[in-house]
Design a protein around this motif. Structure first.
Motif, PDB file in Angstrom:
ATOM      1  N   PRO A   1       3.432  -1.808   2.559  1.00 13.78           N
ATOM      2  CA  PRO A   1       4.059  -2.637   2.796  1.00 13.78           C
ATOM      3  C   PRO A   1       3.006  -3.508   3.373  1.00 13.78           C
ATOM      4  N   ARG A   2       2.570  -1.921   4.749  1.00 16.62           N
ATOM      5  CA  ARG A   2       1.220  -1.902   5.512  1.00 16.62           C
ATOM      6  C   ARG A   2      -0.307  -2.630   4.497  1.00 16.62           C
ATOM      7  N   ALA A   3       0.167  -2.761   3.471  1.00 15.54           N
ATOM      8  CA  ALA A   3      -1.658  -3.770   3.115  1.00 15.54           C
ATOM      9  C   ALA A   3      -1.314  -5.142   3.261  1.00 15.54           C
ATOM     10  N   GLU A   4       0.395  -5.350   3.162  1.00 15.73           N
ATOM     11  CA  GLU A   4      -0.240  -7.203   3.856  1.00 15.73           C
ATOM     12  C   GLU A   4       0.382  -7.614   5.272  1.00 15.73           C
ATOM     13  N   THR A   5       0.948  -6.072   6.155  1.00 18.03           N
ATOM     14  CA  THR A   5       1.487  -6.356   7.306  1.00 18.03           C
ATOM     15  C   THR A   5      -0.174  -6.801   8.152  1.00 18.03           C
TER      16      THR A   5
ATOM     17  N   GLY B   1      -3.773  -8.112   6.029  1.00 17.81           N
ATOM     18  CA  GLY B   1      -3.313  -8.884   5.986  1.00 17.81           C
ATOM     19  C   GLY B   1      -3.845  -9.226   3.657  1.00 17.81           C
ATOM     20  N   LEU B   2      -3.401  -7.868   3.192  1.00 16.69           N
ATOM     21  CA  LEU B   2      -3.999  -8.148   2.006  1.00 16.69           C
ATOM     22  C   LEU B   2      -2.464  -7.638   0.693  1.00 16.69           C
ATOM     23  N   PRO B   3      -1.339  -9.351   0.490  1.00 15.97           N
ATOM     24  CA  PRO B   3      -0.967  -8.528  -0.523  1.00 15.97           C
ATOM     25  C   PRO B   3      -0.727  -7.919  -1.983  1.00 15.97           C
ATOM     26  N   GLU B   4      -2.849  -8.941  -2.095  1.00 13.60           N
ATOM     27  CA  GLU B   4      -3.223  -7.461  -3.826  1.00 13.60           C
ATOM     28  C   GLU B   4      -3.181  -6.718  -3.425  1.00 13.60           C
ATOM     29  N   LEU B   5      -2.883  -5.813  -2.827  1.00 14.84           N
ATOM     30  CA  LEU B   5      -3.038  -4.844  -2.777  1.00 14.84           C
ATOM     31  C   LEU B   5      -2.201  -3.642  -2.039  1.00 14.84           C
ATOM     32  N   GLY B   6      -1.242  -4.499  -1.787  1.00 12.71           N
ATOM     33  CA  GLY B   6       0.456  -3.514  -1.446  1.00 12.71           C
ATOM     34  C   GLY B   6       1.045  -3.661  -2.849  1.00 12.71           C
ATOM     35  N   PRO B   7       2.113  -3.857  -2.554  1.00 11.43           N
ATOM     36  CA  PRO B   7       2.914  -3.121  -3.371  1.00 11.43           C
ATOM     37  C   PRO B   7       2.914  -4.793  -5.062  1.00 11.43           C
ATOM     38  N   ALA B   8       2.995  -5.601  -3.817  1.00  8.34           N
ATOM     39  CA  ALA B   8       3.102  -7.033  -5.231  1.00  8.34           C
ATOM     40  C   ALA B   8       1.719  -6.811  -6.343  1.00  8.34           C
ATOM     41  N   GLY B   9       0.903  -5.948  -5.936  1.00 11.24           N
ATOM     42  CA  GLY B   9      -0.235  -5.515  -6.563  1.00 11.24           C
ATOM     43  C   GLY B   9      -0.643  -4.936  -7.675  1.00 11.24           C
TER      44      GLY B   9
END
Length: 220
Positions: free
Chosen positions: A96-100, A103-111
């Motif tokens: 989740p820190r990739a997004e929080t 600011g990179l949700p595409e490199l977090g769990p969503a990716g």
């Protein structure tokens, strides 16, 4: 902070390691197995030379990440044409820190499953051994089933070892090849090829080293 050290080192890193035949060969194998336009993650792209430039010029859609602003600035100039250049901590990939934090949700769990391949040449060595194990599992999460990982490490039984490099203190880790193969298996990878190459850095303060290049595939 290691990123601060590499901001200070900058282009001198490439001067210390001018010959990169093993890394180029590993990148070529990655290119040979991926179709043009395949999405690939360059983890710890550094100054962009040679891997980022090689993969971009080979027709892959490369997302480059590095924690050092200075290195990313060099990468943009030396290897233009990547899909994206992002400053982030590789340890935060697939979390989740990739997004929080970045600011990179595409490199977090969503990716999860987003990338057909990844390259990580001499970037994971900046983590302690246990964090390398964790980081490999997180990289696996971002790869598609059967996705490829081109990996470069130094063969050494070292864990977060302090080293003076080009006037800066960094900390490095490594594994012996048999243990590294097992670490990758436990992280969910199959090692399809492994080669070792002796290397003498063009920096008299660093001893000769054995570089390991591995071609891995996500299992399952």
């Amino acid at each position: 902070m290691q990123a601060v050290a590499f901001d200070a080192i900058g282009a001198r890193y490439c001067e210390a390691f001018p010959a990169k035949h093993g890394q180029l060969a590993a990148g070529h194998r990655l290119l040979s197995e991926l179709p043009p336009g395949a999405p690939v993650l360059d983890i710890g792209c550094g100054a962009g030379d040679p891997t980022l430039r090689q993969l971009v010029e080979g027709g892959l859609a490369v997302t480059a990440i590095d924690l050092s602003d200075g290195m990313l600035s060099l990468a943009r100039r030396r290897a233009p044409g990547a899909t994206a250049y992002h400053r982030m901590d590789l340890y935060d990939l697939a979390t989740p820190r990739a997004e929080t934090a970045w600011g990179l949700p595409e490199l977090g769990p969503a990716g999860a499953g987003r990338f057909a391949g990844a390259a990580a040449f001499f970037s994971l060595i900046l983590l302690p051994q246990q964090e390398i194990r964790v980081a490999l599992r997180r990289i696996r999460t971002l790869l598609r089933p059967g996705g490829l990982l081109a990996l470069g490490l130094v063969e050494a039984d070292l864990d977060d070892y302090p080293l003076r490099f080009l006037g800066q203190e960094i900390r490095i880790s490594g594994f012996l090849r048999e243990e590294l193969t097992e670490v990758l298996r436990q992280a969910g990878f199959t090692v399809e090829a492994l080669s070792g190459r002796p290397y003498a850095p063009a920096c008299t303060t660093l001893p000769p080293e054995e570089q390991l290049f591995l071609h891995c595939r996500r299992a399952g």
